[in-house]
Design an enzyme around this catalytic site. Sequence first.
Site, mmCIF file in Angstrom:
data_model
loop_
_atom_site.group_PDB
_atom_site.id
_atom_site.type_symbol
_atom_site.label_atom_id
_atom_site.label_comp_id
_atom_site.label_asym_id
_atom_site.label_seq_id
_atom_site.Cartn_x
_atom_site.Cartn_y
_atom_site.Cartn_z
ATOM 1 N N SER A 92 23.444 20.702 -11.310
ATOM 2 C CA SER A 92 22.531 21.578 -10.569
ATOM 3 C C SER A 92 22.747 23.040 -10.966
ATOM 4 O O SER A 92 22.495 23.380 -12.110
ATOM 5 C CB SER A 92 22.659 21.333 -9.072
ATOM 6 O OG SER A 92 21.476 21.794 -8.458
ATOM 7 N N ASP A 217 17.916 11.571 -5.699
ATOM 8 C CA ASP A 217 18.133 13.023 -5.630
ATOM 9 C C ASP A 217 16.926 13.692 -4.969
ATOM 10 O O ASP A 217 15.808 13.636 -5.493
ATOM 11 C CB ASP A 217 18.353 13.571 -7.050
ATOM 12 C CG ASP A 217 18.769 15.041 -7.049
ATOM 13 O OD1 ASP A 217 18.453 15.748 -6.080
ATOM 14 O OD2 ASP A 217 19.389 15.476 -8.031
ATOM 15 N N HIS A 245 21.920 13.852 -4.980
ATOM 16 C CA HIS A 245 22.025 15.063 -5.802
ATOM 17 C C HIS A 245 23.414 15.219 -6.431
ATOM 18 O O HIS A 245 23.589 16.002 -7.340
ATOM 19 C CB HIS A 245 21.699 16.265 -4.905
ATOM 20 C CG HIS A 245 21.578 17.570 -5.621
ATOM 21 N ND1 HIS A 245 20.702 17.767 -6.665
ATOM 22 C CD2 HIS A 245 22.226 18.773 -5.439
ATOM 23 C CE1 HIS A 245 20.803 19.034 -7.089
ATOM 24 N NE2 HIS A 245 21.727 19.645 -6.368
#
Length: 278
Positions: A92, A217, A245
């Site tokens: 991320s 996610d 995620h």
Amino acid sequence: MDHVRLPDVALAVHTRGSGPPLLLLHAFPLDHSMWAGQDALADRFRLIVPDQRGFGRSHGPAPVSIAQLADDAVAVLDALQVAEPAVVCGLSMGGYVAQHLAVRHPARVRAVILADTRLEADTPEARAGRGELAAKVERLGAGVLAAAMLPNLLARSEAARGSPGRPAIEASLERTIRETPVATITAALAALGARPDMVEPMSRITLPVLLVVGEEDAITPPTCMERARAVLRRSRLLVMPRCGHLAPLEDPTTFNAAVAAFLQEVASDGAAQAAGDR
Ligand code: MLT
């Protein structure tokens, strides 16, 4: 854990194992501990796991940009005297940093692993949402961010929620978010919102890239990584079932096996290329 001292900041860096360097870059608003499931990779790699500026046990000012975090990561490699190109793996926000590192410092990178991230910049709506969230955190503290993010970090299916390690993971994530300084949260939200679109620069890199995403996610869904797969020259995509995620934390066994297989191939390609060059 040691601190790597840069002119304006002291970064906490956790290192383990020996072998080819594997740099692990954490998500927002977490720290090195989200990579606990990757300890098993220390039997074949030198794991280098920083708390990025402002996060975890690092001391000093909050981040101003994703590019700055990428330059910090290179400074960490320099301080640890890592001369050979490293495998750079980011999740991320860490994935945004990994992309900047690959584009700004390609000679320092052997291969890239992007987990649960995206290449595109924020939409104006997403940027405005970050501004509103930062204002709320400023008023009410990091608990607001924990409440906003926790429901979206992990897979929500019944099978995932019932897994034995889940309560400990949830408790640890909540603690990490609540302990993150408000100044870091607001600065990082601004840096995330201002990050440039990386589709075009990433479409030019020729490094091998492994893309990994949790099937569930909710923040960067599999479509983000499918779009990345379509523009990257040398990439493959793994969609991990029953993961959200934080796929490497939710299913370390599957993630680590994919990383090990990918890096084995990268090493064989390198050996074949070196033999061809002789
Ligand atoms: C992260 O997990 O690092 C953040 O959700 C990234 C983002 O907000 O874009």
